[in-house]
Enzyme design. Structure first.
Site, mmCIF file in Angstrom:
data_model
loop_
_atom_site.group_PDB
_atom_site.id
_atom_site.type_symbol
_atom_site.label_atom_id
_atom_site.label_comp_id
_atom_site.label_asym_id
_atom_site.label_seq_id
_atom_site.Cartn_x
_atom_site.Cartn_y
_atom_site.Cartn_z
ATOM 1 N N GLU A 166 -10.190 16.309 -6.558
ATOM 2 C CA GLU A 166 -10.891 15.322 -7.366
ATOM 3 C C GLU A 166 -11.889 14.583 -6.471
ATOM 4 O O GLU A 166 -11.502 13.993 -5.474
ATOM 5 C CB GLU A 166 -9.863 14.342 -7.934
ATOM 6 C CG GLU A 166 -10.461 13.351 -8.881
ATOM 7 C CD GLU A 166 -9.414 12.387 -9.405
ATOM 8 O OE1 GLU A 166 -8.674 11.806 -8.583
ATOM 9 O OE2 GLU A 166 -9.335 12.212 -10.625
ATOM 10 N N GLU A 173 -0.143 8.127 -14.624
ATOM 11 C CA GLU A 173 -1.398 8.744 -15.075
ATOM 12 C C GLU A 173 -2.252 8.894 -13.830
ATOM 13 O O GLU A 173 -2.731 7.895 -13.279
ATOM 14 C CB GLU A 173 -2.117 7.850 -16.094
ATOM 15 C CG GLU A 173 -1.331 7.553 -17.352
ATOM 16 C CD GLU A 173 -1.057 8.786 -18.181
ATOM 17 O OE1 GLU A 173 -1.725 9.811 -17.974
ATOM 18 O OE2 GLU A 173 -0.147 8.724 -19.019
ATOM 19 N N LEU A 174 -2.461 10.141 -13.391
ATOM 20 C CA LEU A 174 -3.073 10.345 -12.074
ATOM 21 C C LEU A 174 -4.416 11.074 -12.200
ATOM 22 O O LEU A 174 -5.086 10.967 -13.200
ATOM 23 C CB LEU A 174 -2.075 11.083 -11.185
ATOM 24 C CG LEU A 174 -0.684 10.426 -11.133
ATOM 25 C CD1 LEU A 174 0.298 11.279 -10.352
ATOM 26 C CD2 LEU A 174 -0.740 9.021 -10.553
ATOM 27 N N PRO A 193 -5.871 0.976 -11.759
ATOM 28 C CA PRO A 193 -6.956 1.273 -10.807
ATOM 29 C C PRO A 193 -8.255 0.544 -11.175
ATOM 30 O O PRO A 193 -8.282 -0.266 -12.098
ATOM 31 C CB PRO A 193 -7.122 2.783 -10.982
ATOM 32 C CG PRO A 193 -6.877 3.000 -12.437
ATOM 33 C CD PRO A 193 -5.865 1.952 -12.880
ATOM 34 N N PRO A 249 -3.805 -5.584 -11.215
ATOM 35 C CA PRO A 249 -5.005 -4.745 -11.264
ATOM 36 C C PRO A 249 -5.416 -4.343 -9.854
ATOM 37 O O PRO A 249 -4.887 -4.864 -8.865
ATOM 38 C CB PRO A 249 -6.046 -5.685 -11.876
ATOM 39 C CG PRO A 249 -5.597 -7.064 -11.490
ATOM 40 C CD PRO A 249 -4.095 -7.018 -11.378
ATOM 41 N N SER A 250 -6.382 -3.432 -9.764
ATOM 42 C CA SER A 250 -6.945 -3.104 -8.454
ATOM 43 C C SER A 250 -7.607 -4.343 -7.879
ATOM 44 O O SER A 250 -8.265 -5.104 -8.596
ATOM 45 C CB SER A 250 -7.984 -1.992 -8.601
ATOM 46 O OG SER A 250 -8.803 -1.960 -7.458
ATOM 47 N N GLU A 251 -7.468 -4.520 -6.582
ATOM 48 C CA GLU A 251 -8.090 -5.696 -5.951
ATOM 49 C C GLU A 251 -9.619 -5.670 -6.076
ATOM 50 O O GLU A 251 -10.272 -6.693 -5.891
ATOM 51 C CB GLU A 251 -7.686 -5.768 -4.483
ATOM 52 C CG GLU A 251 -8.195 -4.606 -3.685
ATOM 53 C CD GLU A 251 -7.551 -4.493 -2.313
ATOM 54 O OE1 GLU A 251 -8.042 -5.149 -1.404
ATOM 55 O OE2 GLU A 251 -6.576 -3.734 -2.174
ATOM 56 N N LEU A 252 -10.189 -4.479 -6.396
ATOM 57 C CA LEU A 252 -11.648 -4.383 -6.519
ATOM 58 C C LEU A 252 -12.160 -4.874 -7.871
ATOM 59 O O LEU A 252 -13.329 -5.232 -8.001
ATOM 60 C CB LEU A 252 -12.106 -2.931 -6.306
ATOM 61 C CG LEU A 252 -11.767 -2.314 -4.954
ATOM 62 C CD1 LEU A 252 -12.217 -0.859 -4.895
ATOM 63 C CD2 LEU A 252 -12.419 -3.114 -3.833
HETATM 64 P P1 NDP Z 1 -5.199 4.039 -6.093
HETATM 65 O O1 NDP Z 1 -4.095 4.993 -6.286
HETATM 66 O O2 NDP Z 1 -5.736 3.858 -4.739
HETATM 67 O O3 NDP Z 1 -4.783 2.584 -6.593
HETATM 68 C C1 NDP Z 1 -4.297 2.342 -7.882
HETATM 69 C C2 NDP Z 1 -3.520 1.045 -7.896
HETATM 70 O O4 NDP Z 1 -2.366 1.201 -7.084
HETATM 71 C C3 NDP Z 1 -4.288 -0.138 -7.329
HETATM 72 O O5 NDP Z 1 -3.952 -1.295 -8.063
HETATM 73 C C4 NDP Z 1 -3.767 -0.199 -5.914
HETATM 74 O O6 NDP Z 1 -3.887 -1.486 -5.310
HETATM 75 C C5 NDP Z 1 -2.299 0.135 -6.139
HETATM 76 N N1 NDP Z 1 -1.598 0.576 -4.931
HETATM 77 C C6 NDP Z 1 -2.119 1.076 -3.791
HETATM 78 N N2 NDP Z 1 -1.127 1.332 -2.898
HETATM 79 C C7 NDP Z 1 0.045 0.986 -3.502
HETATM 80 C C8 NDP Z 1 1.408 1.003 -3.103
HETATM 81 N N3 NDP Z 1 1.782 1.441 -1.901
HETATM 82 N N4 NDP Z 1 2.336 0.583 -3.974
HETATM 83 C C9 NDP Z 1 1.987 0.159 -5.202
HETATM 84 N N5 NDP Z 1 0.701 0.082 -5.631
HETATM 85 C C10 NDP Z 1 -0.266 0.514 -4.797
HETATM 86 O O7 NDP Z 1 -6.323 4.500 -7.137
HETATM 87 P P2 NDP Z 1 -7.754 3.902 -7.319
HETATM 88 O O8 NDP Z 1 -7.698 2.458 -7.674
HETATM 89 O O9 NDP Z 1 -8.547 4.340 -6.145
HETATM 90 O O10 NDP Z 1 -8.223 4.666 -8.651
HETATM 91 C C11 NDP Z 1 -8.739 5.914 -8.657
HETATM 92 C C12 NDP Z 1 -7.677 6.947 -8.996
HETATM 93 O O11 NDP Z 1 -7.083 6.673 -10.254
HETATM 94 C C13 NDP Z 1 -8.265 8.321 -9.145
HETATM 95 O O12 NDP Z 1 -7.558 9.264 -8.382
HETATM 96 C C14 NDP Z 1 -8.130 8.656 -10.624
HETATM 97 O O13 NDP Z 1 -7.994 9.966 -10.940
HETATM 98 C C15 NDP Z 1 -6.957 7.865 -11.023
HETATM 99 N N6 NDP Z 1 -7.042 7.572 -12.445
HETATM 100 C C16 NDP Z 1 -6.253 8.262 -13.332
HETATM 101 C C17 NDP Z 1 -6.346 8.047 -14.689
HETATM 102 C C18 NDP Z 1 -5.449 8.754 -15.645
HETATM 103 O O14 NDP Z 1 -5.191 8.234 -16.713
HETATM 104 N N7 NDP Z 1 -4.938 9.925 -15.346
HETATM 105 C C19 NDP Z 1 -7.286 7.090 -15.235
HETATM 106 C C20 NDP Z 1 -8.045 6.408 -14.228
HETATM 107 C C21 NDP Z 1 -7.909 6.653 -12.886
HETATM 108 P P3 NDP Z 1 -5.161 -1.905 -4.415
HETATM 109 O O15 NDP Z 1 -6.149 -0.786 -4.469
HETATM 110 O O16 NDP Z 1 -5.638 -3.147 -5.042
HETATM 111 O O17 NDP Z 1 -4.633 -2.124 -3.032
#
Ligand code: NDP
Length: 514
Positions: free
Chosen positions: A406, A275-276, A175, A201-204
């Site tokens: 969250e 890890e969510l 993320p 990685p995240s596109e951001l």
């Molecule tokens: P997202 O779930 O939106 O995205 C995480 C990653 O998954 C990004 O690289 C995203 O790509 C990718 N992704 C999105 N859709 C799909 C798909 N259909 N198939 C496969 N990959 C996909 O999370 P965020 O980036 O918004 O991060 C925030 C979240 O992460 C929060 O809910 C937070 O709690 C959680 N988090 C948990 C941690 C832990 O260890 N428990 C630690 C840090 C964060 P893209 O966005 O580039 O399209």
């Protein structure tokens, strides 16, 4: 949503002096596949605009599904035919330690790139890079320590070995909130085990992961062992979770995407580690160390602008001290330096995107509508860039969305409790179970919470310490599997049982002379 923003004078706003200038040209990145840097097959690019400075700071080749397929095939070949899984642990450790050295040599460059893309303060970005390097070093040590079991308790003629094989090709999906830390919580451990990987990685916030590719090459990682793709989840991530040549998906991100991705990965029965999110309670008793608890609540809520899975975003305060404690937190929170991430003093930087800022604000509005009171902040800041005032919501009840979901922003929900049992019941009344904390000088209170709260990590009179030695992960919808600690490397292995017979056979299912 048209809610008026607050003036920056309503917070401890920080501006100059800065440690560096905002870049006039973006960092440009390509795809790293099979040891080669190249543009995307579709020719498309993806840009990142800094949430704090409003200029384009990243410009990347944007991978297609075909690029993802090629990267996975390269990783498969490197695993099935390459040298990496067959090297000694010591050889792999040498490469991983070299990566750690190179990260530290370029710490400032990594920190600035992370800052420009994520909006986080420079001091925190530097710490994050340093911690990431520590993870590479710890993984290197794990590469040498990985071992299985042996059994000589099966009879004189039998001996069994339980060995740990690398699981194979791993998709690593990360993320935007701690981009370099989180990739370093996964990739070096997969590599230490002898796996090969495709990383998205995240596109951001792709910059530091792309930069890592240069360091992997420089450290001597063989071609195809780690492949890095910038791209979107639906286009690239979905291939990485469904492809038949992938053996495991290691994902950090939202619970929503984690569930969707697990369902897809289940169709080919891949191992999935998740890890969510979290909605982590800090439980405050009247006999707490007052100053330490107030500081931990402020740190727990506003660190990384609350964009943190471990955010202590709800506090449960004993009703006898609730009003005074909340006042103390409000006074402390007013002093948090918010503002320009390039200033050394800044503690809270920008919010990742305008869409996410809207989401945070809509949670605050929802809380107002449900009867909670905004006792601090509650609005965005009238500044260049995407900033939000540190916010406190009081009068929150356990049924409100801000007590259960969250928010992932600088927003604290304050709840109260009457006694230990009620505190534990409220703490556990959540779909999440990532972390929790307790502040009390009574060891019985601390240990009761340590044992009865359902969370992967419980902090007693401290908050959000982390060590590579200790496993990290969540209960329930906060995830599955554990990273770091001994499990850091073991998660990326399969157990294989080898049974050996010694000496002449003494009988079998149907003996010859029957
Ligand atoms: P997202 O779930 O939106 O995205 C995480 C990653 O998954 C990004 O690289 C995203 O790509 C990718 N992704 C999105 N859709 C799909 C798909 N259909 N198939 C496969 N990959 C996909 O999370 P965020 O980036 O918004 O991060 C925030 C979240 O992460 C929060 O809910 C937070 O709690 C959680 N988090 C948990 C941690 C832990 O260890 N428990 C630690 C840090 C964060 P893209 O966005 O580039 O399209």
């Amino acid at each position: 949503m048209a809610i008026e923003s607050l003036s920056t004078s309503s917070v401890a706003w920080v501006s100059a002096p800065r440690v560096a200038e905002v870049p006039t040209k973006p960092f440009r990145g390509q795809l790293f596949i099979n040891g080669q840097w190249r543009d995307a097959s579709g020719g498309e690019r993806i840009t990142r605009t800094s949430p704090s400075y409003g200029v384009v700071v990243g410009d990347y080749a944007c991978a297609t599904a075909a690029d993802a397929d090629e990267a996975i095939r390269a990783a498969r070949k490197a695993f099935d035919q390459g040298e990496w899984p067959r090297m000694t642990g010591a050889q792999r450790a040498t490469v991983l330690n070299k990566v750690a050295d190179l990260v530290m040599e370029r710490q400032e460059e990594f920190a600035l790139l992370e800052l420009f893309e994520s909006g986080k303060p420079i001091s925190q970005a530097r710490d994050e890079i340093q911690w990431a390097a520590e993870f590479w070093r710890y993984a290197a040590a794990s590469a040498r320590g990985l071992h299985g079991d042996s059994y000589n308790t099966l009879g004189d003629d039998m001996l069994a070995l339980v060995v740990r094989d690398p699981i194979g090709v791993v998709s690593v999906i990360t993320p935007w909130n701690f981009p370099f830390l989180i990739v370093s919580q996964k990739l070096p451990f997969a590599l230490a085990a002898g796996c090969t990987a495709v990383v998205k990685p995240s596109e951001l916030t792709s910059g530091t992961t792309v930069l890592l590719g240069e360091l992997l090459q420089q450290a001597g990682l063989p071609d195809g062992v780690a492949n890095i793709l910038v791209g979107t989840g639906p286009e690239v991530g979905s291939v990485m979770t469904s492809h038949i040549d992938v053996d495991m998906v290691s994902f950090t991100g939202s619970t929503r995407v984690g569930k969707a991705l697990s369902a897809i990965a289940a169709q080919t029965l891949k191992k999935v580690s998740l890890e969510l999110g979290g909605k982590n309670p800090q439980i405050i008793f009247p006999d707490c160390d007052w100053n330490a608890a107030v500081d931990a609540v402020v740190f727990g809520t506003y660190f990384n602008a609350g964009e943190c899975c471990n955010s202590g975003s709800r506090i449960l305060v004993h009703e006898s001290i609730a009003a005074d404690f909340e006042q103390a937190v409000i006074s402390r929170a007013r002093k948090i330096p918010v503002g320009d991430p390039l200033c050394e003093d800044t503690k809270v930087g920008a919010i990742i995107s305008s869409g996410h800022l809207e989401t945070i604000l809509s949670y605050v509005q929802g809380a107002r509508d449900a009867g909670a009171e905004v006792s601090l902040g509650g609005r965005s800041l009238d500044a260049d860039g995407l900033y939000m005032a540190p916010t406190i919501l009081s009068g929150v009840t356990p049924d409100m969305a801000v007590a259960r979901e969250e928010i992932f922003g600088p927003v604290l929900s304050v709840l109260t409790f009457k006694d230990l049992d009620e505190a534990i019941a409220i703490a556990n009344d959540s779909l999440y179970g990532l972390s929790a904390g307790v502040w009390s000088s009574n060891i019985d209170n601390c240990l009761a919470i340590g044992r009865r709260v359902k969370a992967g990590t419980v902090w007693l009179n401290t908050w959000m310490n982390g060590y590579p030695e200790l496993p990290f992960g969540g209960y329930r919808e906060s995830g599955q599997g554990r990273e770091l600690g001994r499990s850091g490397i073991e998660e990326f292995t399969e157990l294989k049982t080898i049974q050996m017979h010694m000496g002449p056979r003494t009988g079998w299912w149907l003996p010859e002379n029957v």
